[in-house]
Design an enzyme around this catalytic site. Structure first.
Site, PDB file in Angstrom:
ATOM      1  N   TYR A  83      24.576 -99.196  38.696  1.00  0.00           N
ATOM      2  CA  TYR A  83      24.895 -99.204  40.122  1.00  0.00           C
ATOM      3  C   TYR A  83      23.790 -99.914  40.906  1.00  0.00           C
ATOM      4  O   TYR A  83      24.055-100.638  41.854  1.00  0.00           O
ATOM      5  CB  TYR A  83      25.068 -97.776  40.626  1.00  0.00           C
TER       6      TYR A  83
ATOM      7  N   HIS B 188      24.111 -87.448  35.662  1.00  0.00           N
ATOM      8  CA  HIS B 188      23.535 -88.248  34.595  1.00  0.00           C
ATOM      9  C   HIS B 188      22.307 -87.550  34.027  1.00  0.00           C
ATOM     10  O   HIS B 188      21.470 -87.047  34.762  1.00  0.00           O
ATOM     11  CB  HIS B 188      23.126 -89.630  35.118  1.00  0.00           C
TER      12      HIS B 188
ATOM     13  N   ARG C  78      34.907 -92.842  40.056  1.00  0.00           N
ATOM     14  CA  ARG C  78      33.522 -92.352  39.925  1.00  0.00           C
ATOM     15  C   ARG C  78      32.531 -93.501  40.138  1.00  0.00           C
ATOM     16  O   ARG C  78      31.544 -93.356  40.852  1.00  0.00           O
ATOM     17  CB  ARG C  78      33.373 -91.744  38.532  1.00  0.00           C
TER      18      ARG C  78
ATOM     19  N   HIS D 290      37.915 -92.857  36.032  1.00  0.00           N
ATOM     20  CA  HIS D 290      36.479 -93.127  35.919  1.00  0.00           C
ATOM     21  C   HIS D 290      36.051 -94.249  36.861  1.00  0.00           C
ATOM     22  O   HIS D 290      34.907 -94.283  37.320  1.00  0.00           O
ATOM     23  CB  HIS D 290      36.122 -93.483  34.478  1.00  0.00           C
TER      24      HIS D 290
ATOM     25  N   ARG E 140      33.908 -86.939  36.192  1.00  0.00           N
ATOM     26  CA  ARG E 140      34.483 -87.615  35.041  1.00  0.00           C
ATOM     27  C   ARG E 140      35.907 -87.089  34.801  1.00  0.00           C
ATOM     28  O   ARG E 140      36.255 -86.001  35.251  1.00  0.00           O
ATOM     29  CB  ARG E 140      33.647 -87.365  33.788  1.00  0.00           C
TER      30      ARG E 140
ATOM     31  N   LYS F  48      28.874 -83.642  30.924  1.00  0.00           N
ATOM     32  CA  LYS F  48      28.454 -84.351  29.723  1.00  0.00           C
ATOM     33  C   LYS F  48      27.159 -83.740  29.205  1.00  0.00           C
ATOM     34  O   LYS F  48      26.215 -83.526  29.960  1.00  0.00           O
ATOM     35  CB  LYS F  48      28.259 -85.839  30.044  1.00  0.00           C
TER      36      LYS F  48
END
Length: 311
Positions: A287, A278, A255, A252, A152, A176
């Site tokens: 995706y 994630h 990514r 991003h 990120r 994150k």
């Protein structure tokens, strides 16, 4: 007359789930009826063992829900109804994992207009073209971390020199949700990062205090996420490619690009989930939706080398 579950194993799982929902004091029978419908659909799909349910099968069921007619009001199911089905299945999987009936969950998609907005990303050929228009080791290192490692923007900004291990691992100390993860480096990405650190970065530190940041500006200070984004824009502009420029690519977007390219080469949701950091499998759904059917995991090293050799 309501359809009934035919498979004895599914009947037992549904009974246990019913008890689980009651123990949680959830009101109504929505959760149980939604899971009953899910299991009945899986039977018709040809899957009678819960361990054989794949992300692909779940995506097929999700598509069925989005296209299923609403016989009471006309049209298709309301968004909240679809979300209720997915929540019910999520709770069902949670209970199976707690009981040990499942060791690994399959992907359960999120639903909602905002969640389904297409995300800009570059094709493999476009990535190659962008790499070809880098002019210095810094630019190549930015691409290699943003695309080759799938970080990120905030993770690029916070990256330190000590986080890049020349043994072949990049450590994201605080991703994150403050979660740490290790990202494997392909041979080419590793070479790019070594070149930047050894032959370029140190020149910006001459006569200055020691700086722990990996990406530093001309003054020897940590580069901000905004500055890193501007560096990417410079490279993109040099391609002079109208298709690339029209996509409004950001850090991003790179990514998203690596995620899509891994999916196109049959990387599994679980691998992509771990690679991108994630917290939930659901987050990786976008995706899978764009590359429906590609859910077989391949070796990480082979995939990363294949998609990080454009320098």
């Amino acid at each position: 007359m309501k359809q009934q579950i035919q498979t004895p194993a599914y009947q037992n799982l549904h009974k246990d789930y019913d008890n689980y929902i009651k123990a949680k004091s959830f009101k109504g029978r929505m959760y149980q009826s939604n899971v009953r419908a899910f299991l009945i659909w899986m039977e018709k799909y040809g899957i009678t063992n819960i361990k054989q349910v794949t992300t692909k099968a779940m995506l097929e069921y999700y598509t069925y829900l989005t296209e299923r007619p609403n016989h009471r009001r006309g049209g298709t199911l309301a968004d909240n109804t679809i979300k209720g089905h997915l929540l019910s299945i999520t709770l069902f999987i949670e209970q199976l994992l707690l009981k040990g009936e499942l060791v690994k969950a399959f992907d359960i998609p999120q639903h909602g207009k905002q969640d389904q907005q297409p995300r800009s990303y570059l094709t493999v050929e476009e990535i190659k073209l962008v790499y070809q228009h880098t002019e210095n080791p810094l630019e190549k290192a930015i691409l290699s971390v943003a695309y080759g490692c799938g970080l990120r923007r905030s993770e690029l900004e916070n990256l330190n020199v000590s986080d890049v291990h020349f043994s072949g691992i990049l450590t994201v100390r605080s991703g994150k949700g403050d979660k740490k993860r290790d990202v494997p480096l392909s041979d080419t990405v590793l070479a790019d990062l070594k070149h930047y650190v050894i032959e370029y970065r140190y020149q910006r530190l001459t006569g200055k205090q020691q700086q722990k940041a990996f990406f530093i500006n001309k003054k020897g200070n940590r580069m901000s996420g905004e500055t890193l984004g501007k560096e990417l824009k410079k490279i993109l502009q040099r391609t002079n490619n109208p298709i690339i420029l029209a996509k409004e690519i950001t850090l991003h977007s790179l990514r998203h690009s690596i995620a899509n390219h891994l999916m196109e080469n049959n990387a599994g949701i679980d691998f992509i989930k771990g690679f991108l950091g994630h917290s939930f499998i659901n987050t990786s759904y976008i995706y899978a939706k764009q590359n429906k059917g590609h859910t077989t995991a391949l070796k990480q090293h082979e995939l990363l080398n294949k998609h990080s050799t454009y320098g």
